[in-house]
Design an enzyme around this catalytic site. Structure first.
Site, PDB file in Angstrom:
ATOM      1  N   TYR A 108     -33.960 -10.477  -5.799  1.00 50.82           N
ATOM      2  CA  TYR A 108     -34.340 -11.521  -6.745  1.00 50.82           C
ATOM      3  C   TYR A 108     -33.120 -12.431  -6.888  1.00 50.82           C
ATOM      4  O   TYR A 108     -32.202 -12.160  -7.651  1.00 50.82           O
ATOM      5  CB  TYR A 108     -34.749 -10.902  -8.085  1.00 50.82           C
ATOM      6  CG  TYR A 108     -35.058 -11.898  -9.171  1.00 50.82           C
ATOM      7  CD1 TYR A 108     -35.772 -13.058  -8.904  1.00 50.82           C
ATOM      8  CD2 TYR A 108     -34.645 -11.672 -10.479  1.00 50.82           C
ATOM      9  CE1 TYR A 108     -36.059 -13.972  -9.909  1.00 50.82           C
ATOM     10  CE2 TYR A 108     -34.925 -12.569 -11.498  1.00 50.82           C
ATOM     11  CZ  TYR A 108     -35.631 -13.716 -11.202  1.00 50.82           C
ATOM     12  OH  TYR A 108     -35.909 -14.630 -12.205  1.00 50.82           O
ATOM     13  N   ASP A 147     -38.037 -12.962  -4.043  1.00 53.59           N
ATOM     14  CA  ASP A 147     -37.983 -14.311  -4.605  1.00 53.59           C
ATOM     15  C   ASP A 147     -36.586 -14.855  -4.326  1.00 53.59           C
ATOM     16  O   ASP A 147     -35.631 -14.491  -5.002  1.00 53.59           O
ATOM     17  CB  ASP A 147     -38.270 -14.235  -6.106  1.00 53.59           C
ATOM     18  CG  ASP A 147     -38.135 -15.576  -6.802  1.00 53.59           C
ATOM     19  OD1 ASP A 147     -37.814 -16.584  -6.134  1.00 53.59           O
ATOM     20  OD2 ASP A 147     -38.330 -15.618  -8.034  1.00 53.59           O
TER      21      ASP A 147
END
Length: 254
Positions: A108, A147
């Site tokens: 992330y 992400d």
């Protein structure tokens, strides 16, 4: 083997939005989660109703923030949290599972924030993360998912011109970070299989962006080129799966 990545924007929240149904629909062997927004024990508790997966978590020091997890039907050979750099290891952003013939890294990536206040930090992060994944690749092929908080090209964002160098996730410095990953040999699997397809993985909650498909493609699977050539046979974005402001993305390994 199907491997899926999903920024759930709060694991405990998504559990109340038919997460079990979404997981069944995905029918995935491994599910990597980002932005769990929970401590490790809370992740395990939230996922107690889910059968058939080994669960691993890396949470931030700060409660209710960031966090990543891996659910794997096959027990990995080993699991490692973080990247070994104290400055970057406070926010629970990386978890690496080792399998027989590859490493799976879920990440992330830090958001540069409003007014791009965290962009300088983001640049140091991008450089350190690249060093980390290349160190893994020296041992065996690497599959990176998560992400990455950057739309790489104009095709990856619905409104490139008004966002370029103004919005977090579409500045040249962030694009340079993705360029560096690809220059180091990591292949964007979705773009490899779908060179001209316009498809997004994140939409703002504001102004009905998802319904209008005003989105960004910021969730990726990047893979060592040899892994793409030998094993990766498909890459997809699952726009039909709801529950978060992101949708899942996946690859299939033969």
């Amino acid at each position: 083997m199907k491997i899926t990545s999903w920024n759930v924007n709060g694991l405990r929240a998504v559990m109340n939005k038919d997460f079990a149904g979404s997981l069944a629909a995905l029918n995935t062997d491994i599910l990597c989660l980002q932005e769990t927004k929970a401590q490790d024990d809370q992740v395990l508790t939230a996922l107690e109703p889910i059968d058939g997966y080994h669960v691993y978590s890396n949470s931030a020091v700060r409660k209710g923030y960031s966090g990543v997890a891996i659910l794997s039907r096959e027990q990995p050979l080993s699991v490692q949290a973080d990247i070994g750099v104290e400055e970057h290891d406070q926010e629970g952003r990386v978890l690496t599972a080792e399998y027989a013939d590859f490493y799976l890294v879920t990440v992330y990536t830090p958001n540069s924030g409003s007014e791009l206040v965290r962009l300088p930090y983001r640049q140091t992060w991008d450089a350190a993360f690249l060093v980390f994944v290349k160190s893994l690749e020296a041992k065996k092929p690497v599959l990176i998912c998560g992400d990455l908080n950057v739309a790489h090209r104009d095709i990856d964002i619905a409104r490139p011109k008004p966002n370029y160098n103004k919005s977090a996730g579409f500045t040249q410095k962030e694009i340079d970070g993705m360029d560096a990953l690809q220059a180091a040999g990591f292949v964007d699997t979705f773009r490899h299989f779908n060179p001209d397809e316009v498809k997004y993985s994140w939409w703002s909650y504001r102004a009905g962006a998802r319904g209008k498909n005003i989105g960004w493609r910021i969730d990726y699977f990047l893979a060592t080129a040899a892994l793409v050539a030998s094993r990766v046979s498909a890459a997809e974005i699952h726009n039909d799966i709801m529950g978060s402001d992101h949708c899942p993305v996946s690859v299939v390994l033969d």
